[in-house]
Enzyme design. Structure first.
Site, PDB file in Angstrom:
ATOM      1  CG  ASP A   1      -8.423   0.204   9.456  1.00 59.10           C
ATOM      2  OD1 ASP A   1      -9.273   1.047   9.748  1.00 59.10           O
ATOM      3  OD2 ASP A   1      -8.724  -0.949   9.086  1.00 59.10           O
TER       4      ASP A   1
ATOM      5  N   GLY B   1       0.772  -1.244   0.000  1.00 56.67           N
ATOM      6  CA  GLY B   1       0.000   0.000   0.000  1.00 56.67           C
ATOM      7  C   GLY B   1       0.802   1.293   0.000  1.00 56.67           C
TER       8      GLY B   1
HETATM    9  P1  IMP Z   1      -4.238  -1.918  10.349  1.00 53.57           P
HETATM   10  O1  IMP Z   1      -5.657  -2.364  10.553  1.00 53.57           O
HETATM   11  O2  IMP Z   1      -3.965  -0.604  11.017  1.00 53.57           O
HETATM   12  O3  IMP Z   1      -3.289  -2.995  10.765  1.00 53.57           O
HETATM   13  O4  IMP Z   1      -4.037  -1.664   8.808  1.00 53.57           O
HETATM   14  C1  IMP Z   1      -3.669  -2.728   7.985  1.00 53.57           C
HETATM   15  C2  IMP Z   1      -3.675  -2.395   6.539  1.00 53.57           C
HETATM   16  O5  IMP Z   1      -4.985  -2.459   6.088  1.00 53.57           O
HETATM   17  C3  IMP Z   1      -3.180  -1.039   6.090  1.00 53.57           C
HETATM   18  O6  IMP Z   1      -1.801  -0.946   5.999  1.00 53.57           O
HETATM   19  C4  IMP Z   1      -3.811  -0.986   4.698  1.00 53.57           C
HETATM   20  O7  IMP Z   1      -3.008  -1.672   3.772  1.00 53.57           O
HETATM   21  C5  IMP Z   1      -5.112  -1.727   4.924  1.00 53.57           C
HETATM   22  N1  IMP Z   1      -6.237  -0.784   5.067  1.00 53.57           N
HETATM   23  C6  IMP Z   1      -6.774  -0.275   6.194  1.00 53.57           C
HETATM   24  N2  IMP Z   1      -7.784   0.564   5.921  1.00 53.57           N
HETATM   25  C7  IMP Z   1      -7.873   0.587   4.568  1.00 53.57           C
HETATM   26  C8  IMP Z   1      -8.732   1.292   3.648  1.00 53.57           C
HETATM   27  O8  IMP Z   1      -9.622   2.098   4.005  1.00 53.57           O
HETATM   28  N3  IMP Z   1      -8.505   1.049   2.332  1.00 53.57           N
HETATM   29  C9  IMP Z   1      -7.545   0.195   1.872  1.00 53.57           C
HETATM   30  N4  IMP Z   1      -6.721  -0.474   2.697  1.00 53.57           N
HETATM   31  C10 IMP Z   1      -6.897  -0.282   4.036  1.00 53.57           C
HETATM   32 MG    MG Z   2      -0.507  -1.080   4.180  1.00 52.90          MG
END
Ligand code: IMP
Ligand code: MG
Length: 179
Positions: free
Chosen positions: A105, A46
């Site tokens: 996220d 990403g």
């Molecule tokens: P985490 O939930 O903070 O561990 O985020 C994990 C990963 O989920 C991020 O690095 C993104 O690659 C993906 N992600 C989280 N939210 C979104 C979104 O709204 N769109 C696309 N990818 C997302």
């Molecule tokens: Mg990511």
């Protein structure tokens, strides 16, 4: 909008807004780290677009490296566990490290990556994320800098995907889950 797709609900952050926020972040990083050994570590896939623009907004010598962490699997919800599928190879103990991420996220990915990299004793460690969705947090984690804070939307573009698509959109858009 350059191509029309019913899954693209609306643009929430334009190319211009992204460009000027990155310019500011680059200036701050340049002032803070100029003359110090600096390593930018980006989380694939990403963050590849953000990394490429951010590193060019920094006017200081630096190195770049990539890690791959997986936590989303072809859906708009998190799986809950984090897999480091590709690690950086260098010794980071002589570097100030900046983790460059696309979005925080739930916070699971970065809290895990920060734990792993901190254990390797960098000179310092900070996290710069393009986007922050604080409403979605399930673990206690805060980035040092978030260029944009957004509500609980699932977003696509500028590196962010849905089912591996839309990473090439030059802006950040809200994804239309009903289409
Ligand atoms: P985490 O939930 O903070 O561990 O985020 C994990 C990963 O989920 C991020 O690095 C993104 O690659 C993906 N992600 C989280 N939210 C979104 C979104 O709204 N769109 C696309 N990818 C997302
Ligand atoms: Mg990511």
């Amino acid at each position: 909008m350059s191509y029309v797709d019913s899954r693209i609900k609306r643009i929430i952050i334009t190319e211009d807004e992204i460009r000027s926020a990155i310019k500011e972040a680059g200036k701050r990083i340049t002032e803070k780290y100029y003359g110090k050994p600096l390593l930018l570590v980006s989380i694939l896939n990403g963050a590849f677009v953000f990394m490429s623009d951010l590193c060019r907004a920094i006017d200081a010598p630096l190195e770049i490296s990539f890690m791959c962490a997986k936590s989303y699997y072809n859906s708009t919800s998190s799986s809950g566990n984090v897999n480091i599928t590709m690690d950086i190879s260098q010794d980071i103990s002589g570097y100030h490290v900046i983790i460059v991420e696309d979005i925080v996220d739930t916070g699971r990915t970065l809290s895990e990556v920060v734990k792993i990299l901190n254990a390797r004793n960098p000179l310092s460690l900070e996290v710069v994320t393009l986007l922050d969705k604080p409403d979605r947090r399930v673990v206690d984690f805060d980035p040092d800098e978030a260029l944009f804070t957004i509500p609980d939307y699932f977003v696509i573009g500028y590196g962010l995907d849905c089912g591996e698509k839309y990473r090439n959109l030059p802006y950040i858009a809200e994804y239309n889950e009903e289409a």
